[in-house]
Motif scaffolding. Structure first.
Motif, PDB file in Angstrom:
ATOM      1  N   MET A 271      -2.345  -5.211 -39.958  1.00 18.97           N
ATOM      2  CA  MET A 271      -2.791  -4.202 -39.004  1.00 18.97           C
ATOM      3  C   MET A 271      -2.559  -2.806 -39.574  1.00 18.97           C
ATOM      4  O   MET A 271      -1.547  -2.552 -40.229  1.00 18.97           O
ATOM      5  N   PRO A 272      -3.487  -1.870 -39.330  1.00 19.58           N
ATOM      6  CA  PRO A 272      -3.249  -0.476 -39.757  1.00 19.58           C
ATOM      7  C   PRO A 272      -2.018   0.091 -39.058  1.00 19.58           C
ATOM      8  O   PRO A 272      -1.780  -0.174 -37.873  1.00 19.58           O
ATOM      9  N   LEU A 273      -1.239   0.874 -39.786  1.00 19.01           N
ATOM     10  CA  LEU A 273      -0.006   1.438 -39.233  1.00 19.01           C
ATOM     11  C   LEU A 273      -0.283   2.306 -38.015  1.00 19.01           C
ATOM     12  O   LEU A 273       0.460   2.263 -37.030  1.00 19.01           O
ATOM     13  N   TYR A 274      -1.356   3.088 -38.068  1.00 15.41           N
ATOM     14  CA  TYR A 274      -1.649   3.986 -36.950  1.00 15.41           C
ATOM     15  C   TYR A 274      -1.921   3.211 -35.664  1.00 15.41           C
ATOM     16  O   TYR A 274      -1.577   3.663 -34.570  1.00 15.41           O
ATOM     17  N   LEU A 275      -2.498   1.996 -35.794  1.00 14.91           N
ATOM     18  CA  LEU A 275      -2.767   1.186 -34.610  1.00 14.91           C
ATOM     19  C   LEU A 275      -1.471   0.657 -34.008  1.00 14.91           C
ATOM     20  O   LEU A 275      -1.303   0.642 -32.781  1.00 14.91           O
ATOM     21  N   LEU A 276      -0.531   0.248 -34.849  1.00 14.12           N
ATOM     22  CA  LEU A 276       0.767  -0.217 -34.370  1.00 14.12           C
ATOM     23  C   LEU A 276       1.505   0.901 -33.634  1.00 14.12           C
ATOM     24  O   LEU A 276       2.137   0.664 -32.592  1.00 14.12           O
TER      25      LEU A 276
END
Length: 315
Positions: A271-276
């Motif tokens: 998962m992209p870090l920004y989404l987490l």
């Protein structure tokens, strides 16, 4: 501090919060919905507290627990939002080491408290529906205060090892935290010491506390449903179940983002870090915003008092 990102240091004086890495240019735009959610949460929860305090007819266990929930939501949202807005609006990314550990403690402590409050509210609904004649004798003001004290102590004591252990570690990797607030796992990852004990403990608390609370809530509602289905008429069943509607909606609003956030972090490598980071913030901001709306719309007593306040002001 010549190079705070690479220099060896123990208990750094400050950490640097990056905000949402990869979305720095959109920080101002992202702040708009987050700020809106915070304002709604502040106004909504203070309104709940004001109405319950003002109306003596609402001085009952259900509304006392609702006030505890409102206070918890206020603390949770206030623990992260002001600093987040400082990052987004003014690029003020520094946070003192002690302030970071304090924020870490408050977030986890009050999240555990909130989960416990839902158990207390489920118990209140169980007694009110399954033992209505004994409700006032079982849930006295003294008993409500004791339940509230247990919920507070449980949250405080279970989370206390988080900052205590973190304050003793050596940090020699970096002082940059790729997040909008001091999330426990983000701080742990900066340590050079052996933090396995802390990781195992935090994982146990993260898993067992919600699991036990959901179990007790489920047991309460199994008994409630048995009592409801034993009622003679459909109207009586719907009316009785309607008294649980607000509580069930509030539970779903709290636990579903929590479950989603946990699942996303378990598969974080894909998962992209920004989404987490966005999901982690939603978990802490959406429930405090929605809880007063849910109880304001679905609870007749609060809705009527709120409408009477506006009507009285107009006249």
């Amino acid at each position: 501090m010549a190079d705070s990102n690479t220099t060896d240091f123990k208990n750094p004086s400050t950490f640097i919060l990056q905000g949402i890495p990869g979305l720095e240019r959109a920080h101002v735009w992202i702040s708009i919905p987050f700020c809106t959610m915070y304002v709604i949460a502040i106004l909504g929860n203070f309104t709940i507290l004001f109405i319950v305090k003002r109306e003596t007819s609402l001085h009952e266990p259900m509304y006392y627990f609702l006030c505890m929930l409102a206070i918890t939501d206020l603390v949770l949202s206030t623990s992260i939002l002001p600093k987040m807005l400082a990052i987004f609006w003014f690029n003020y990314r520094e946070i003192d080491f002690s302030a970071c550990l304090t924020q870490l403690y408050f977030i986890n402590c009050f999240a555990a408290m909130e989960s416990g409050i839902f158990v207390a509210m489920a118990f209140d609904r169980y007694v009110a529906i399954c033992h209505p004649l004994r409700h006032s004798t079982i849930l006295t003001n003294c008993m409500v205060a004791k339940i509230g004290l247990v919920v507070v102590l449980r949250g405080c004591l279970l989370v206390l090892p988080y900052p205590l252990l973190a304050s003793r570690w050596t940090y020699c990797k970096t002082n940059i935290i790729p997040h909008t607030y001091c999330k426990h796992i983000s701080v742990v990852n900066l340590a050079c010491a052996d933090f396995r004990a802390s990781s195992y403990y935090s994982l146990s608390v993260t898993f067992f506390v919600p699991s036990m609370d959901v179990f007790f809530i489920a047991v309460s509602y199994i008994q409630i449903l048995r009592a409801i289905f034993s009622l003679p008429t459909k109207d009586a069943r719907l009316k009785t179940f309607g008294t649980c509607g607000s509580h069930l909606c509030a539970i779903l609003v709290f636990y579903i983002p929590d479950l989603l956030s946990s699942l996303m972090h378990r598969i974080g490598n894909t998962m992209p870090l920004y989404l987490l980071i966005l999901i982690a913030n939603v978990y802490l901001l959406v429930p405090p915003m929605l809880h007063p709306i849910i109880y304001g719309v679905r609870t007749k007593q609060i809705r009527d008092r709120l409408l009477s306040l506006f009507t009285h002001k107009r006249t």
